[in-house]
Enzyme design. Structure first.
Site, PDB file in Angstrom:
ATOM      1  N   HIS A 306      37.901  86.517  33.247  1.00 11.44           N
ATOM      2  CA  HIS A 306      36.898  86.209  32.808  1.00 11.44           C
ATOM      3  C   HIS A 306      36.892  84.781  32.498  1.00 11.44           C
ATOM      4  O   HIS A 306      37.973  84.293  31.768  1.00 11.44           O
ATOM      5  CB  HIS A 306      36.368  86.898  31.249  1.00 11.44           C
ATOM      6  CG  HIS A 306      35.036  86.709  31.133  1.00 11.44           C
ATOM      7  ND1 HIS A 306      34.506  85.478  30.396  1.00 11.44           N
ATOM      8  CD2 HIS A 306      34.046  87.598  31.375  1.00 11.44           C
ATOM      9  CE1 HIS A 306      33.316  85.782  30.204  1.00 11.44           C
ATOM     10  NE2 HIS A 306      32.854  87.005  30.463  1.00 11.44           N
ATOM     11  N   ASP A 363      32.798  94.583  33.307  1.00  8.87           N
ATOM     12  CA  ASP A 363      32.881  95.590  34.422  1.00  8.87           C
ATOM     13  C   ASP A 363      33.605  96.502  34.764  1.00  8.87           C
ATOM     14  O   ASP A 363      33.649  97.456  35.856  1.00  8.87           O
ATOM     15  CB  ASP A 363      32.433  94.564  35.674  1.00  8.87           C
ATOM     16  CG  ASP A 363      31.391  93.892  35.476  1.00  8.87           C
ATOM     17  OD1 ASP A 363      31.412  92.543  35.348  1.00  8.87           O
ATOM     18  OD2 ASP A 363      30.514  94.092  35.558  1.00  8.87           O
TER      19      ASP A 363
HETATM   20  C1  SDX Z   1      30.742  89.040  34.358  1.00 11.03           C
HETATM   21  O1  SDX Z   1      30.353  84.619  32.462  1.00 11.03           O
HETATM   22  C2  SDX Z   1      30.136  85.801  32.083  1.00 11.03           C
HETATM   23  O2  SDX Z   1      29.834  85.934  30.713  1.00 11.03           O
HETATM   24  C3  SDX Z   1      29.987  86.794  32.929  1.00 11.03           C
HETATM   25  C4  SDX Z   1      29.739  88.144  32.330  1.00 11.03           C
HETATM   26  C5  SDX Z   1      28.457  88.348  31.663  1.00 11.03           C
HETATM   27  O3  SDX Z   1      28.192  89.446  30.616  1.00 11.03           O
HETATM   28  O4  SDX Z   1      27.504  87.783  31.939  1.00 11.03           O
HETATM   29  O5  SDX Z   1      30.829  88.499  31.292  1.00 11.03           O
HETATM   30  C6  SDX Z   1      29.902  89.101  33.229  1.00 11.03           C
HETATM   31  O6  SDX Z   1      30.538  88.456  35.640  1.00 11.03           O
HETATM   32  C7  SDX Z   1      32.290  89.636  34.347  1.00 11.03           C
HETATM   33  C8  SDX Z   1      33.460  88.866  35.427  1.00 11.03           C
HETATM   34  C9  SDX Z   1      33.226  90.048  36.444  1.00 11.03           C
HETATM   35  N1  SDX Z   1      33.752  89.488  37.545  1.00 11.03           N
HETATM   36  C10 SDX Z   1      34.955  90.008  38.069  1.00 11.03           C
HETATM   37  O7  SDX Z   1      35.398  90.972  37.544  1.00 11.03           O
HETATM   38  C11 SDX Z   1      35.259  89.725  39.618  1.00 11.03           C
HETATM   39  C12 SDX Z   1      36.988  89.355  39.437  1.00 11.03           C
HETATM   40  N2  SDX Z   1      37.328  88.050  38.638  1.00 11.03           N
HETATM   41  C13 SDX Z   1      37.319  86.822  39.060  1.00 11.03           C
HETATM   42  O8  SDX Z   1      36.375  86.571  40.068  1.00 11.03           O
HETATM   43  C14 SDX Z   1      37.108  85.851  38.070  1.00 11.03           C
HETATM   44  O9  SDX Z   1      38.083  86.094  36.853  1.00 11.03           O
HETATM   45  C15 SDX Z   1      36.360  85.271  37.286  1.00 11.03           C
HETATM   46  C16 SDX Z   1      35.153  84.802  38.377  1.00 11.03           C
HETATM   47  C17 SDX Z   1      35.527  86.150  36.492  1.00 11.03           C
HETATM   48  C18 SDX Z   1      36.396  84.150  36.347  1.00 11.03           C
HETATM   49  O10 SDX Z   1      36.877  83.016  37.408  1.00 11.03           O
HETATM   50  P1  SDX Z   1      37.123  81.659  36.665  1.00 11.03           P
HETATM   51  O11 SDX Z   1      37.053  81.604  35.402  1.00 11.03           O
HETATM   52  O12 SDX Z   1      36.665  80.676  37.539  1.00 11.03           O
HETATM   53  O13 SDX Z   1      38.687  81.582  36.706  1.00 11.03           O
HETATM   54  P2  SDX Z   1      39.606  81.172  38.112  1.00 11.03           P
HETATM   55  O14 SDX Z   1      38.831  81.952  39.447  1.00 11.03           O
HETATM   56  O15 SDX Z   1      39.627  79.803  38.168  1.00 11.03           O
HETATM   57  O16 SDX Z   1      40.925  82.001  38.207  1.00 11.03           O
HETATM   58  C19 SDX Z   1      42.014  81.371  37.064  1.00 11.03           C
HETATM   59  C20 SDX Z   1      43.055  81.941  37.827  1.00 11.03           C
HETATM   60  C21 SDX Z   1      43.047  81.672  39.373  1.00 11.03           C
HETATM   61  O17 SDX Z   1      44.531  81.473  39.723  1.00 11.03           O
HETATM   62  P3  SDX Z   1      44.999  79.888  40.037  1.00 11.03           P
HETATM   63  O18 SDX Z   1      43.937  79.171  40.860  1.00 11.03           O
HETATM   64  O19 SDX Z   1      44.991  79.383  38.657  1.00 11.03           O
HETATM   65  O20 SDX Z   1      46.187  80.112  40.601  1.00 11.03           O
HETATM   66  O21 SDX Z   1      43.348  83.230  37.550  1.00 11.03           O
HETATM   67  C22 SDX Z   1      43.099  83.842  38.992  1.00 11.03           C
HETATM   68  C23 SDX Z   1      42.832  82.964  40.167  1.00 11.03           C
HETATM   69  O22 SDX Z   1      43.250  83.094  41.161  1.00 11.03           O
HETATM   70  N3  SDX Z   1      42.240  84.945  38.934  1.00 11.03           N
HETATM   71  C24 SDX Z   1      42.606  86.274  39.430  1.00 11.03           C
HETATM   72  C25 SDX Z   1      41.485  87.175  39.052  1.00 11.03           C
HETATM   73  N4  SDX Z   1      40.570  86.333  38.376  1.00 11.03           N
HETATM   74  C26 SDX Z   1      41.153  84.961  38.292  1.00 11.03           C
HETATM   75  N5  SDX Z   1      43.663  86.742  40.084  1.00 11.03           N
HETATM   76  C27 SDX Z   1      43.562  88.239  40.497  1.00 11.03           C
HETATM   77  N6  SDX Z   1      42.421  88.881  40.178  1.00 11.03           N
HETATM   78  C28 SDX Z   1      41.452  88.460  39.404  1.00 11.03           C
HETATM   79  N7  SDX Z   1      40.448  89.223  38.998  1.00 11.03           N
END
Ligand code: SDX
Length: 430
Positions: A306, A363
């Site tokens: 998140h 989720d």
């Molecule tokens: C919702 O914003 C909100 O409030 C949203 C929400 C709401 O109520 O409105 O809470 C609802 O959208 C919840 C999130 C649902 N999405 C998912 O579950 C999809 C999987 N999660 C990821 O796509 C990700 O965690 C996000 C999109 C939720 C957050 O992405 P960020 O904040 O942009 O973080 P990032 O992509 O920069 O990740 C930071 C690091 C990265 O590694 P590095 O590039 O630093 O090496 O963490 C890793 C990412 O690769 N990472 C993950 C991961 N999520 C982040 N690695 C593996 N699995 C994951 N799920």
């Protein structure tokens, strides 16, 4: 108490920017004059360090795993309140007293029907259309039916549009589902609760009576409460940006639905359940954990991570408990729940997830409950949009009524081609 200004030194000049305190949470630096003073923009793709607005509605503390709706912790609301109270709280800022709750609930109840012509609009979709496509289309089309609540400068019309959207979104969601399975639409009934009425419109058929299960009704109401609002997330920011141009509220909410559909946002509940199905059994979990950690693999653990929560997502904790209870009360043993619990345990012990502060989000468990309740996976994000409509319209209303609000118009860092002269076709070579 005024704070010391933030000083910025660049190009041999010193600049000062005011620092403001919120009630709680991080301070902000007021950089509205930055470009005029420095000729420079800030650069913040994804808005990781940007406060886009001032708001009094929802507060999230990502480090503590706190979520407050108008100051009330989500855990207390989940335990003691209901979705109608939460809608009132988000819209008006205070919990309703008994008379206010009764009047608000009645007002919502008597706006749940749709213009009959909308049923014909839905018949224009293919039967296999994703229900989110129908939601985007039909909600956007509401502005073609309810002209008497599209003048955003009129407080009464803003309220009528807010009531209509909260009231009609369940009817539209159920209609999208019924259309996709070829069953007749079910009209709303005024003698049911908001959650019970939705379940009836979803699952009842003309051929027999449908009795709303209190277990499902309570679980549905809880899911609506937990998804109602969440500060300036991607879809809420979309609603605000659309609203900042003066677009009508129905079009703005349709824009929010479109944004929520993405698998990185509200589409994650559907993607998460599909992922749990792909994992299938507990013994395959390590394989998927490794895929999620592999930078060359675009796979991510859906339902994990998140932008704000770097501790637990309080909604996931409530949903985990509710998932357990619902499965038990329904006598459903779902192997995917076992996979989800084991995946959570393993991931939370894994160095990668600990280092990146990746925890189950809202989720992760919602899909388990919704599947147990009989919803098809394609309806999961529709339910998220249904519940989030109250948050979106509350944020939209707050923005429209904010005297400081302006049209949102970000700038950019341009790295394209510098100016060049046009080349006629016959001089462009092969
Ligand atoms: C919702 O914003 C909100 O409030 C949203 C929400 C709401 O109520 O409105 O809470 C609802 O959208 C919840 C999130 C649902 N999405 C998912 O579950 C999809 C999987 N999660 C990821 O796509 C990700 O965690 C996000 C999109 C939720 C957050 O992405 P960020 O904040 O942009 O973080 P990032 O992509 O920069 O990740 C930071 C690091 C990265 O590694 P590095 O590039 O630093 O090496 O963490 C890793 C990412 O690769 N990472 C993950 C991961 N999520 C982040 N690695 C593996 N699995 C994951 N799920």
């Amino acid at each position: 108490m005024s704070n010391d200004p933030m000083n910025l030194t660049g190009n041999g000049k010193d600049f000062e920017y005011a620092v403001y305190d919120g009630t709680v949470g991080p301070q902000v630096i007021d950089i509205r004059s930055l470009y005029a003073q420095t000729g420079m923009f800030t650069f913040d793709p994804g808005f990781t360090s940007t406060a886009s607005c001032e708001s009094k509605i929802t507060f999230i503390d990502g480090d503590k795993g706190e979520l407050l709706y108008r100051g009330y912790p989500i855990e207390q609301l989940a335990e003691q309140s209901d979705y109608m109270e939460v809608c009132y709280l988000l819209l008006f800022g205070e919990l309703p007293n008994a008379a206010e709750k009764e009047q608000f609930t009645t007002r919502i109840t008597y706006h749940t029907m749709l213009h009959e012509q909308l049923f014909r609009l839905v018949h224009g979709f293919r039967r296999d259309a994703h229900p989110m496509a129908i939601m985007v289309g039909v909600v956007g089309a509401l502005s073609a039916f309810y002209h008497d609540s599209t003048d955003i400068t009129d407080e009464h019309q803003r309220m009528v549009a807010s009531i209509r959207l909260i009231a009609k979104i369940p009817t539209i969601a159920a209609m999208a589902y019924k259309y996709s399975i070829g069953q007749p639409f079910v009209y709303p009934k005024n003698d049911m609760t908001y959650a019970g009425n939705f379940l009836n419109m979803m699952f009842s058929v003309p051929a027999e009576d449908y009795v709303v299960s209190p277990t499902l009704e309570n679980a549905m109401d809880l899911i609506f409460m937990l998804h109602a609002d969440h500060e300036q997330n991607a879809s809420t920011s979309t609603v605000r940006l659309a609203g900042s141009s003066g677009a009508n509220p129905f079009a703005c909410i349709a824009a929010g639905i479109a944004c929520l559909w993405g698998p990185a946002h509200g589409g994650a509940n559907e993607a998460c359940l599909k992922m749990l199905g792909e994992i299938g059994t507990v013994d395959r979990i390590p394989e998927f954990i490794e895929k999620a950690k592999d930078k060359s693999d675009p796979f991510r653990l859906m339902g994990f991570g998140h932008r704000v929560y770097k501790n637990h997502d309080p909604r996931a904790q409530v949903l985990r408990k509710a998932a357990h209870a619902v499965l038990q009360e329904l006598g459903v043993s779902d192997p995917l729940f076992d996979v989800a619990m084991e995946l959570e345990r393993i991931a939370l012990e894994d160095e990668y997830f600990i280092a990146k502060k990746l925890y189950p989000n809202v989720d992760f468990y919602s899909g388990i409950i919704l599947k147990a309740m009989g919803f098809p996976v394609e309806m999961f994000t529709v339910l998220f949009a249904l519940a989030r409509t109250s948050g979106w319209i509350s944020q939209w209303k707050e923005m429209i009524e904010d005297p400081k609000q302006k049209i949102g118009r970000p700038r950019q860092l341009y790295t394209g081609t510098p100016m060049r002269d046009f080349v006629p076709l016959d001089e462009r070579g092969e």
